[in-house]
Design a protein around this motif. Structure first.
Motif, PDB file in Angstrom:
ATOM      1  N   ARG A  72       0.836  -1.190   0.156  1.00  0.00           N
ATOM      2  CA  ARG A  72      -0.116  -0.067  -0.024  1.00  0.00           C
ATOM      3  C   ARG A  72       0.832   1.300   0.065  1.00  0.00           C
ATOM      4  O   ARG A  72       1.776   1.361   0.766  1.00  0.00           O
ATOM      5  CB  ARG A  72      -0.934   0.094   1.137  1.00  0.00           C
ATOM      6  N   ARG A  73       0.462   2.340  -0.687  1.00  0.00           N
ATOM      7  CA  ARG A  73       1.358   3.448  -0.741  1.00  0.00           C
ATOM      8  C   ARG A  73       0.833   4.176   0.335  1.00  0.00           C
ATOM      9  O   ARG A  73      -0.310   4.677   0.475  1.00  0.00           O
ATOM     10  CB  ARG A  73       0.859   4.332  -1.955  1.00  0.00           C
ATOM     11  N   ILE A  74       1.759   4.834   0.996  1.00  0.00           N
ATOM     12  CA  ILE A  74       1.614   5.625   2.344  1.00  0.00           C
ATOM     13  C   ILE A  74       1.782   6.902   2.238  1.00  0.00           C
ATOM     14  O   ILE A  74       1.368   7.949   3.009  1.00  0.00           O
ATOM     15  CB  ILE A  74       2.192   4.940   3.433  1.00  0.00           C
ATOM     16  N   SER A  75       2.634   7.312   1.076  1.00  0.00           N
ATOM     17  CA  SER A  75       2.967   8.770   1.053  1.00  0.00           C
ATOM     18  C   SER A  75       4.055   8.908  -0.478  1.00  0.00           C
ATOM     19  O   SER A  75       4.247   7.694  -0.903  1.00  0.00           O
ATOM     20  CB  SER A  75       3.927   9.494   1.822  1.00  0.00           C
ATOM     21  N   PRO A  76       4.148   9.760  -1.076  1.00  0.00           N
ATOM     22  CA  PRO A  76       4.662   9.808  -2.349  1.00  0.00           C
ATOM     23  C   PRO A  76       5.935   9.108  -2.439  1.00  0.00           C
ATOM     24  O   PRO A  76       6.925   9.234  -1.339  1.00  0.00           O
ATOM     25  CB  PRO A  76       4.990  11.442  -2.740  1.00  0.00           C
ATOM     26  N   ARG A  77       6.150   8.125  -3.105  1.00  0.00           N
ATOM     27  CA  ARG A  77       7.421   7.059  -3.290  1.00  0.00           C
ATOM     28  C   ARG A  77       7.726   6.610  -1.959  1.00  0.00           C
ATOM     29  O   ARG A  77       8.909   6.379  -1.618  1.00  0.00           O
ATOM     30  CB  ARG A  77       8.518   8.236  -3.757  1.00  0.00           C
ATOM     31  N   LEU A  78       6.557   6.203  -1.317  1.00  0.00           N
ATOM     32  CA  LEU A  78       6.761   5.366   0.029  1.00  0.00           C
ATOM     33  C   LEU A  78       5.781   4.323   0.039  1.00  0.00           C
ATOM     34  O   LEU A  78       4.603   4.508   0.186  1.00  0.00           O
ATOM     35  CB  LEU A  78       7.018   6.358   1.217  1.00  0.00           C
ATOM     36  N   TYR A  79       6.087   2.923   0.300  1.00  0.00           N
ATOM     37  CA  TYR A  79       5.149   1.923   0.366  1.00  0.00           C
ATOM     38  C   TYR A  79       5.367   1.120   1.407  1.00  0.00           C
ATOM     39  O   TYR A  79       6.418   0.834   2.158  1.00  0.00           O
ATOM     40  CB  TYR A  79       5.305   1.194  -1.027  1.00  0.00           C
ATOM     41  N   ASN A  80       4.290   0.530   2.052  1.00  0.00           N
ATOM     42  CA  ASN A  80       4.142  -0.358   3.035  1.00  0.00           C
ATOM     43  C   ASN A  80       3.940  -1.699   2.364  1.00  0.00           C
ATOM     44  O   ASN A  80       3.344  -2.054   1.447  1.00  0.00           O
ATOM     45  CB  ASN A  80       2.946  -0.236   4.166  1.00  0.00           C
ATOM     46  N   TYR A  81       4.620  -2.643   3.024  1.00  0.00           N
ATOM     47  CA  TYR A  81       4.247  -4.057   2.468  1.00  0.00           C
ATOM     48  C   TYR A  81       3.440  -4.910   3.456  1.00  0.00           C
ATOM     49  O   TYR A  81       3.449  -4.574   4.730  1.00  0.00           O
ATOM     50  CB  TYR A  81       5.805  -5.034   2.870  1.00  0.00           C
TER      51      TYR A  81
ATOM     52  N   GLN B 219      17.090  -2.589   4.276  1.00  0.00           N
ATOM     53  CA  GLN B 219      16.353  -1.422   3.628  1.00  0.00           C
ATOM     54  C   GLN B 219      17.715  -0.630   3.208  1.00  0.00           C
ATOM     55  O   GLN B 219      18.652  -0.410   3.817  1.00  0.00           O
ATOM     56  CB  GLN B 219      15.461  -0.603   4.596  1.00  0.00           C
ATOM     57  N   ILE B 220      17.432   0.105   1.999  1.00  0.00           N
ATOM     58  CA  ILE B 220      18.651   1.033   1.613  1.00  0.00           C
ATOM     59  C   ILE B 220      17.707   2.256   1.119  1.00  0.00           C
ATOM     60  O   ILE B 220      16.703   2.121   0.530  1.00  0.00           O
ATOM     61  CB  ILE B 220      19.244   0.363   0.254  1.00  0.00           C
ATOM     62  N   LEU B 221      18.251   3.460   1.331  1.00  0.00           N
ATOM     63  CA  LEU B 221      17.678   4.737   0.920  1.00  0.00           C
ATOM     64  C   LEU B 221      18.268   4.941  -0.641  1.00  0.00           C
ATOM     65  O   LEU B 221      19.215   4.604  -1.051  1.00  0.00           O
ATOM     66  CB  LEU B 221      18.153   5.877   1.629  1.00  0.00           C
ATOM     67  N   ASN B 222      17.040   5.259  -1.320  1.00  0.00           N
ATOM     68  CA  ASN B 222      17.167   5.547  -2.788  1.00  0.00           C
ATOM     69  C   ASN B 222      17.658   7.015  -2.928  1.00  0.00           C
ATOM     70  O   ASN B 222      17.184   7.755  -2.705  1.00  0.00           O
ATOM     71  CB  ASN B 222      16.096   5.194  -3.640  1.00  0.00           C
ATOM     72  N   THR B 223      18.983   7.016  -3.592  1.00  0.00           N
ATOM     73  CA  THR B 223      19.326   8.409  -3.818  1.00  0.00           C
ATOM     74  C   THR B 223      18.842   9.051  -5.007  1.00  0.00           C
ATOM     75  O   THR B 223      19.088  10.350  -5.218  1.00  0.00           O
ATOM     76  CB  THR B 223      21.202   8.289  -3.807  1.00  0.00           C
ATOM     77  N   ARG B 224      18.019   8.395  -5.676  1.00  0.00           N
ATOM     78  CA  ARG B 224      17.380   9.359  -6.972  1.00  0.00           C
ATOM     79  C   ARG B 224      16.317  10.114  -6.445  1.00  0.00           C
ATOM     80  O   ARG B 224      15.493   9.778  -5.710  1.00  0.00           O
ATOM     81  CB  ARG B 224      16.736   8.132  -7.860  1.00  0.00           C
ATOM     82  N   GLU B 225      16.529  11.500  -6.837  1.00  0.00           N
ATOM     83  CA  GLU B 225      15.707  12.303  -6.329  1.00  0.00           C
ATOM     84  C   GLU B 225      14.331  12.558  -7.143  1.00  0.00           C
ATOM     85  O   GLU B 225      13.403  13.003  -6.732  1.00  0.00           O
ATOM     86  CB  GLU B 225      16.293  13.643  -6.221  1.00  0.00           C
TER      87      GLU B 225
ATOM     88  N   THR C  41       6.474   5.364  -8.537  1.00  0.00           N
ATOM     89  CA  THR C  41       6.339   3.773  -8.659  1.00  0.00           C
ATOM     90  C   THR C  41       7.036   3.168  -7.458  1.00  0.00           C
ATOM     91  O   THR C  41       7.922   3.544  -6.910  1.00  0.00           O
ATOM     92  CB  THR C  41       6.772   3.434 -10.155  1.00  0.00           C
ATOM     93  N   PHE C  42       6.675   1.803  -7.317  1.00  0.00           N
ATOM     94  CA  PHE C  42       7.175   1.051  -6.222  1.00  0.00           C
ATOM     95  C   PHE C  42       8.801   0.737  -6.535  1.00  0.00           C
ATOM     96  O   PHE C  42       9.194   0.896  -5.590  1.00  0.00           O
ATOM     97  CB  PHE C  42       6.181  -0.399  -6.241  1.00  0.00           C
ATOM     98  N   ILE C  43       9.305   0.642  -7.799  1.00  0.00           N
ATOM     99  CA  ILE C  43      10.626   0.532  -7.922  1.00  0.00           C
ATOM    100  C   ILE C  43      11.239   1.767  -7.892  1.00  0.00           C
ATOM    101  O   ILE C  43      12.687   1.576  -7.725  1.00  0.00           O
ATOM    102  CB  ILE C  43      10.966  -0.224  -9.325  1.00  0.00           C
ATOM    103  N   ASN C  44      10.599   2.975  -7.766  1.00  0.00           N
ATOM    104  CA  ASN C  44      11.388   4.182  -7.673  1.00  0.00           C
ATOM    105  C   ASN C  44      11.103   4.691  -6.071  1.00  0.00           C
ATOM    106  O   ASN C  44      11.445   5.805  -5.870  1.00  0.00           O
ATOM    107  CB  ASN C  44      10.862   5.211  -8.644  1.00  0.00           C
ATOM    108  N   SER C  45      10.875   3.732  -5.213  1.00  0.00           N
ATOM    109  CA  SER C  45      10.325   4.241  -3.794  1.00  0.00           C
ATOM    110  C   SER C  45      11.700   4.742  -3.070  1.00  0.00           C
ATOM    111  O   SER C  45      12.591   4.460  -3.461  1.00  0.00           O
ATOM    112  CB  SER C  45       9.954   2.838  -3.093  1.00  0.00           C
ATOM    113  N   ARG C  46      11.310   5.613  -2.170  1.00  0.00           N
ATOM    114  CA  ARG C  46      12.654   6.226  -1.572  1.00  0.00           C
ATOM    115  C   ARG C  46      13.293   5.262  -0.791  1.00  0.00           C
ATOM    116  O   ARG C  46      14.455   5.366  -0.245  1.00  0.00           O
ATOM    117  CB  ARG C  46      12.134   7.453  -0.506  1.00  0.00           C
ATOM    118  N   VAL C  47      12.725   4.207  -0.381  1.00  0.00           N
ATOM    119  CA  VAL C  47      13.296   3.089   0.478  1.00  0.00           C
ATOM    120  C   VAL C  47      13.019   1.632  -0.235  1.00  0.00           C
ATOM    121  O   VAL C  47      11.967   1.356  -0.650  1.00  0.00           O
ATOM    122  CB  VAL C  47      12.666   2.938   1.823  1.00  0.00           C
TER     123      VAL C  47
END
Length: 553
Positions: A49-58, A125-131, A136-142
């Motif tokens: 589930r999407r919880i905020s822009p570029r951030l999802y819950n499993y 978990q890894i923080l995605n550095t792409r700003e 989308t899920f694969i472009n999530s911040r985490v």
């Protein structure tokens, strides 16, 4: 062969294998903000589930899928005698600082050649550095990924390990029924695992003639050949208010291929001037790699004016005061070209490399375009979209040397270990599987990634005979080690069937009107229609199906 699944027995676990007690919020339609096929299916199947822009819950089902893929990776790492470590908090994706968590262990706790080979990994978990990018899920911040570093005492052992690691993890992706390709080995010492996807956010090139495959961001780009012109005399000409390539091209009435741009950067605190042909774009990743830098930004106005002694728009290679001058290899083939004169309002014409200036470093700086051909066989290439799910890199002694993490060899000398880096993005693997394995009904999970192995559906949940047989089958399969879901909801059979197909469970057992005869319906997710099977034949049939996959582990 006895199946070896990890099953926690007991009432608490048992409740979570029944749909009535499982958080499985399936949807008929995905929310409008889930824009890709994979994200829509993940939302509808109740995986995330999407919880905020570029951030999802499993959610629970998604976590089950992630855990199974994680265990597949762990299994291969354990074959290599890798040891798992834990890094506190989040780390940044694809940054030099990330590797230092591993090499710091090397520096503090590895003193002798006897410690090698040393294989370390983490999954977390890894923080995605792409700003930027699509939400989308694969472009999530985490993201959730596996990172491993393999340390060997010398290059010979490192080369052997590279081949073993490459094969092992190619096998993992193969067992997950993934269609993927691996980029050709290049000067970046990295091979990337890429899955084909129409909705992928990475672009790569393929050559049909020699099987060359490469990320378009790092693909080797051959320089165009030179010409037979004679060298002309260097001239400095007045070009008032001419500051851009397009303006200079029009003013001189020449093609952009006869111009050279001088781009100025700050790399690790040094000023770097980079030369590239006027119709080309510079690939900053190649530039950074070529000079072995860590961070790169365009120089600001003050820096540019300081190294050129001119206003913006008049930078050129002759007399520039940059710390490092880098030339794209194509510039060496050019003759009698124009560039800035490092003097406001002036440009040079008839500039020639070697005659009028030289560079500190020469290499490929070009962005690969559709006009470029294969760097190995010169054939035309195709551009395709895909998802980058991992990479395997040869780092050599650079990692240990960066913080002086030496060991004492047999002869008493101080040496740096050779390192290999392997990264696998589990979130991207999940997305790739879904995009490659789905139909109009939902997801089709390969057995080794499915949240449950088998789903049992009593057609009428209040029918005592059907419920009793369903429970019996359920208990027997759990005892055998299978991960089983019992749909005990008081819902119509059609609703249950649709949810089972949407979620993508590999095998469905339907207990219906023939329950009294000891007959049930057996259907694989990929089958068109179910078949009647005697209850006693269900168990060996399922076991055989799973043995085919488990025997390959």
């Amino acid at each position: 062969m006895r199946l070896k699944f990890s099953v926690n027995k007991g009432k608490g676990y048992d409740l979570h294998m029944r749909v009535s007690s499982l958080l499985m919020p399936t949807l008929k339609e995905a929310p409008a903000d889930y824009v890709t096929l994979s994200s829509r299916l993940m939302a509808r199947a109740g995986l995330v589930r999407r919880i905020s822009p570029r951030l999802y819950n499993y959610l629970p089902l998604g976590l089950k899928v992630r855990s199974k893929i994680e265990e597949s990776l762990r299994r291969e790492l354990e074959k290599l005698r890798s040891q798992e470590i834990d890094i506190p908090g989040l780390v940044y994706k694809e940054t030099p600082e990330n590797s230092h968590f591993f090499v710091d262990i090397l520096k503090k706790d590895v003193k002798s050649y006897r410690a090698f080979p040393l294989y370390l990994y983490r999954i977390g978990q890894i923080l995605n550095t792409r700003e930027k990018g699509r939400d989308t899920f694969i472009n999530s911040r985490v993201s959730y990924a596996m990172e491993a570093y393999f340390f060997e005492k010398d290059n010979r052992n490192s080369e052997t390990s590279y081949e073993i690691i490459y094969k092992l993890f190619s096998n993992v992706l193969g067992r997950l029924n993934m269609r993927y390709c691996i980029t050709s080995y290049d000067e970046f010492n990295t091979q990337e695992f890429i899955t084909h996807s129409h909705e992928g956010e990475d672009e790569f090139i393929t050559c049909s003639q020699c099987d060359y495959i490469a990320d378009v961001k790092t693909a080797k780009c051959l320089p165009e050949g030179g010409n037979s012109e004679e060298f002309l005399k260097l001239e400095k000409i007045s070009t008032p208010d001419i500051k851009t390539i397009d303006e200079l091209k029009a003013f001189l009435q020449i093609d952009a291929k006869k111009l050279v741009k001088t781009l100025i950067y700050k790399i690790d605190g040094k000023t770097v001037a980079a030369l590239i042909r006027g119709d080309r774009s510079l690939n900053e990743k190649k530039l950074l790699r070529l000079i072995k830098g860590k961070s790169i930004v365009m120089a600001d106005k003050d820096v540019v004016e300081k190294v050129t002694d001119a206003e913006l728009g008049f930078a050129g290679p002759i007399g520039i005061k940059a710390d490092i001058l880098v030339a794209d290899d194509e510039v060496l083939n050019m003759k009698n070209w124009a560039a800035g004169a490092n003097d406001t309002g002036y440009h040079y014409i008839n500039v020639n490399y070697g005659k009028d200036f030289t560079a500190d470093i020469i290499g490929d700086l070009k962005v690969f375009t559709e006009k470029d051909n294969c760097p190995y066989c010169s054939s035309p290439v195709s551009f395709k979209k895909g998802i980058k799910i991992g990479h395997l890199s040869k780092i050599g002694t650079e990692l240990a040397g960066s913080i002086n993490a030496y060991y004492i060899d047999e002869d008493g000398s101080e040496k740096y270990s050779h390192a290999l880096e392997l990264s696998m993005d589990i979130d991207r693997i999940i997305v790739s599987i879904i995009e490659q394995h789905n139909d109009e009904s939902g997801i089709i999970w390969p057995i080794l990634a499915a949240p449950f192995d088998v789903v049992i559906i009593p057609v009428i949940s209040v029918n005592e005979e059907q419920v009793k047989l369903s429970e019996s089958i359920y208990e027997n399969l759990v005892e055998m080690g299978f991960n089983v879901l019992l749909d005990d909801r008081n819902e119509r059979a059609g609703v249950k069937f649709k949810d089972a197909d949407l979620v993508g469970i590999p095998i469905r057992i339907t207990v219906g009107k023939k329950a009294g005869e000891g007959i049930v319906e057996y259907k694989k997710r990929t089958d068109i229609a179910p078949v009647d099977v005697k209850v006693e034949d269900v168990y060996p049939k399922i076991k055989k199906e799973f043995d085919i996959h488990m025997d390959n582990l």
